[in-house]
Enzyme design. Structure first.
Site, mmCIF file in Angstrom:
data_model
loop_
_atom_site.group_PDB
_atom_site.id
_atom_site.type_symbol
_atom_site.label_atom_id
_atom_site.label_comp_id
_atom_site.label_asym_id
_atom_site.label_seq_id
_atom_site.Cartn_x
_atom_site.Cartn_y
_atom_site.Cartn_z
ATOM 1 N N LYS A 65 -5.403 11.866 -6.959
ATOM 2 C CA LYS A 65 -4.648 11.813 -8.230
ATOM 3 C C LYS A 65 -4.901 10.558 -9.049
ATOM 4 C CE LYS A 65 -1.000 14.919 -6.855
ATOM 5 N NZ LYS A 65 0.413 15.158 -6.601
ATOM 6 N N GLY A 93 6.088 5.031 -0.257
ATOM 7 C CA GLY A 93 4.795 5.497 -0.760
ATOM 8 C C GLY A 93 4.402 4.802 -2.047
ATOM 9 N N GLY A 135 1.239 6.131 -3.655
ATOM 10 C CA GLY A 135 0.119 6.955 -4.120
ATOM 11 C C GLY A 135 0.482 7.660 -5.424
ATOM 12 N N ASN A 140 5.736 0.539 1.322
ATOM 13 C CA ASN A 140 4.438 1.163 1.595
ATOM 14 C C ASN A 140 3.713 0.445 2.724
ATOM 15 O OD1 ASN A 140 2.752 3.355 0.777
ATOM 16 N ND2 ASN A 140 1.246 1.869 0.061
ATOM 17 N N VAL A 168 0.525 -2.846 1.358
ATOM 18 C CA VAL A 168 1.351 -3.592 0.397
ATOM 19 C C VAL A 168 0.599 -3.854 -0.909
ATOM 20 C CG1 VAL A 168 2.546 -5.788 0.026
ATOM 21 C CG2 VAL A 168 2.706 -4.658 2.208
ATOM 22 N N MET A 218 4.232 15.901 6.828
ATOM 23 C CA MET A 218 3.644 17.139 6.299
ATOM 24 C C MET A 218 2.987 17.922 7.439
ATOM 25 S SD MET A 218 0.978 17.274 3.106
ATOM 26 C CE MET A 218 -0.599 17.053 3.889
ATOM 27 N N GLY A 258 11.083 19.127 -1.306
ATOM 28 C CA GLY A 258 9.950 19.054 -2.232
ATOM 29 C C GLY A 258 9.622 20.392 -2.872
#
Ligand code: NAP
Length: 302
Positions: free
Chosen positions: A73, A133, A135, A158, A161, A208, A255
């Site tokens: 992304k 997170g 990302g 995260n 860092v 996940m 989600g």
């Protein structure tokens, strides 16, 4: 011998690595069917080293557009011709549309986060929020919080860092937002940060499928009553992060709500039509999708 040539309609799809976890193909295929449109949704497992070539391939093949998922992304921004205002402000793209021979990048994850958190708007305002997170998904979450939910401060936890520090600088430069604090994952402060937050978001891929027993949060507060836990991960629908929080009385948001809402916006960008979200959700039982995705994963050859 005479051959009949059959039209296969227009093609959209998904690029990521891995992609076998994704429910997007089923959501979009169902929406195309309900709206009677001759579109198809394909998945492309693109290794990061092939990202540039894959995007050139989209153009060459006349594909209408695609979704972008982990881990591309942010990296994809470099190869995009034009960015929507939101994508520029987030620093990440999850939807590409080919417009006048140009790759145009959008970020519909914002719509997903904003819709998923709507019922909790008043509870979040002026409160502390924690985001695990740094990302692409985390960027969309932080941007949505700053722009629509106005929390008092945002803690970003995260593993890497320096990536979180980059995000902090990005939002300071682009939005003049200076209430973002970086904490290293599994730092001793994690418990205090969670304790002081009204909303806790998992925007990492931890938990996940196929690793549903993992929880990014190692702090173990006794009671989470009055707190909201939101996981961007939607496969499984109730992750370990959410299950553990629910058992300690937190309100949980899956989600899946974000997934449907970001998909609806991408669908609109590609087709110019609204996705009939209620009808699509009514058709898709999460247990059925999970079974289909598991079957697809078994057939993937790496
Ligand atoms: P990404 O850009 O690749 O970022 C991944 C994030 O997860 C980074 O912060 C990374 O930390 C962290 N991470 C990965 N493995 C980890 C581990 N073992 N321990 C600790 N941290 C770890 O991915 P993304 O696009 O932001 O997506 C993140 C998750 O959100 C994915 O599961 C994705 O499916 C989900 N998502 C869902 C929706 C939805 O519609 N529901 C939308 C967007 C994303 P480092 O920086 O330290 O590597």
């Amino acid at each position: 011998m005479k051959r009949s040539i059959k039209s296969h309609g227009k093609l959209v799809g998904l690029i990521g690595h891995p992609i076998s976890h994704s429910w997007s193909p089923m959501i979009h295929e169902t929406a195309f069917k309900i709206t009677n449109q001759d579109y198809h949704y394909a998945t492309f497992d693109v290794h990061p080293k092939n990202l540039r070539e894959a995007l050139k391939g989209l153009m060459a093949l006349g594909i209408v557009g695609c979704n972008v998922t982990i881990p591309h992304k942010e990296a994809v921004m470099e190869f995009i011709d034009e960015l929507s205002a939101d994508a520029r402000l987030v620093g990440a793209v999850n939807t590409i549309h080919i417009e006048n021979d140009s790759l145009v990048g959008y970020n519909t994850d914002i719509d997903g986060v904003v819709e998923a958190l709507k019922p909790y708007r008043e509870q979040i305002a002026d409160q502390s929020v924690t985001v695990f997170g740094a990302g692409g998904g985390a960027r969309a979450a932080v941007y949505s919080l700053i722009s629509y939910y106005h929390p008092a401060q945002i803690f970003v936890i995260n593993r890497d860092v320096s990536r979180a520090e980059l995000m902090k600088k990005f939002f300071s430069d682009s939005q003049n937002y200076n209430n973002l604090k970086v904490v290293e994952l599994h730092n001793l402060d994690e418990g205090n940060v969670i304790e002081s937050s009204r909303l806790v978001i998992n925007a990492t891929s931890v938990g996940m499928s196929p690793s549903p027993d993992e929880n990014v949060m190692t702090a173990d507060p006794k009671d989470l009553e009055g707190k909201i836990f939101f996981d961007l991960v939607y496969n499984p629908v109730e992750t370990r992060f959410l299950r553990d929080a629910r058992k300690k009385n937190a309100t949980t948001v899956s989600g899946i709500d974000m997934l449907y809402n970001q998909a609806a916006k991408s669908f609109e960008i590609w087709t110019g039509m609204s996705m009939p979200l209620d009808k699509v959700r009514a058709k898709l039982d999460p247990r059925f999708i999970a079974a289909r995705v598991t079957a697809r994963r078994k057939t993937v050859v790496h």
